[in-house]
Design an enzyme around this catalytic site. Structure first.
Site, PDB file in Angstrom:
ATOM      1  N   SER A 142       0.842  -1.205   0.000  1.00 50.61           N
ATOM      2  CA  SER A 142       0.000   0.000   0.000  1.00 50.61           C
ATOM      3  C   SER A 142       0.869   1.243   0.000  1.00 50.61           C
ATOM      4  CB  SER A 142      -0.909   0.018   1.232  1.00 50.61           C
ATOM      5  OG  SER A 142      -1.557   1.269   1.364  1.00 50.61           O
ATOM      6  N   TYR A 155      -1.801  -0.059   9.965  1.00 49.79           N
ATOM      7  CA  TYR A 155      -1.917  -0.604   8.611  1.00 49.79           C
ATOM      8  C   TYR A 155      -0.720  -0.185   7.765  1.00 49.79           C
ATOM      9  CZ  TYR A 155      -3.816  -1.456   3.931  1.00 49.79           C
ATOM     10  OH  TYR A 155      -4.010  -1.884   2.641  1.00 49.79           O
TER      11      TYR A 155
END
Length: 242
Positions: A142, A155
């Site tokens: 990501s 995250y």
């Protein structure tokens, strides 16, 4: 061992990015091992892959937070296909919360699924990939791993670790013909990003098919080319954003 049909293992294959990748690989003629938690959705993906040319598709329902399940997926692929040309690490989990009272269980779950499971699969499958070489590992990381956003500290940290893992794999295995690439997308139009539709409309998000095309392209590269990471950003006036 098949000498003409390549074999791929795809985690998180029942929906979203993983499903799109599985379908494109089927079109490319890969034999497949598909894994995800939901058995019914996984079977549907397998049927759709078969319709698109994937003649040998194995499904393995599994929870990537469970070490025994992760190792079972690797064993199932080895038994079914005896080679591994492409390992796609698409299974992931995210949880948004601001720092100050972040639940430790959420942090642990994200690192278990986003980092430990990929590490275990790479470690368990490395001997098979070296025998199959040239082979590729592609991890869906990501952009938040290098361009953080508020509420996504855990995250983003897990995805940064996944990207670093791919870079480390290249230092150990690329000379043996096994190269790893982390794809770093911004928001992708999947169920996982639905929570953010009020801020980022789905029509402005990256598509799963965009990422699937990148995976196919990487699978076609010669072993001389090592691509550690590929950022994929949304269009607009601000470049480094999810």
């Amino acid at each position: 061992m098949s000498e003409t049909r390549r074999a791929a293992l795809v985690t998180g294959a029942s929906r979203g990015i993983g499903r799109a990748i599985a379908l494109r690989l089927a079109e490319e003629g890969f034999d497949l091992t598909l894994s995800a938690r939901g058995a019914d959705a996984l079977r549907k993906t397998a049927v759709d892959c078969a319709d698109r040319g994937g003649t040998n598709v194995t499904t393995v329902p599994a929870d990537m937070a469970d070490e025994d399940d992760v190792r079972r997926v690797a064993r199932a692929h080895r038994t079914a296909h005896e080679r591994l040309d492409l390992l796609v690490l698409s299974a992931g989990v995210g949880s948004a919360a601001l720092l100050g009272s972040y639940p430790a269980r959420r942090f642990d779950k994200q690192f278990a699924v986003n980092v430990r499971a990929p590490f275990l699969l790479i470690d368990t499958c490395m001997d098979l990939m070296r025998r199959t070489a040239p082979a590729r590992i592609v991890a869906i990381s990501s952009i938040t791993g290098c361009a953080p956003e508020p509420g996504l500290a855990a995250y983003g940290a897990s995805k940064a670790a996944l990207t670093a893992l791919c870079e480390a794999v290249n230092t150990e295995a690329s000379a043996d013909g096994v190269a790893a690439t982390a794809i770093l997308p911004g928001y992708v139009d999947t169920d996982m990003s639905a929570w953010n539709h009020d801020r980022v409309p789905p029509t402005e998000m990256i598509t799963s098919d965009d990422l699937a095309e990148l995976v196919v392209s990487l699978s076609r590269l010669s072993p001389r080319a090592v691509v550690p990471s590929i950022p994929v950003l949304r269009s607009g006036s601000t470049l480094w954003r999810a």
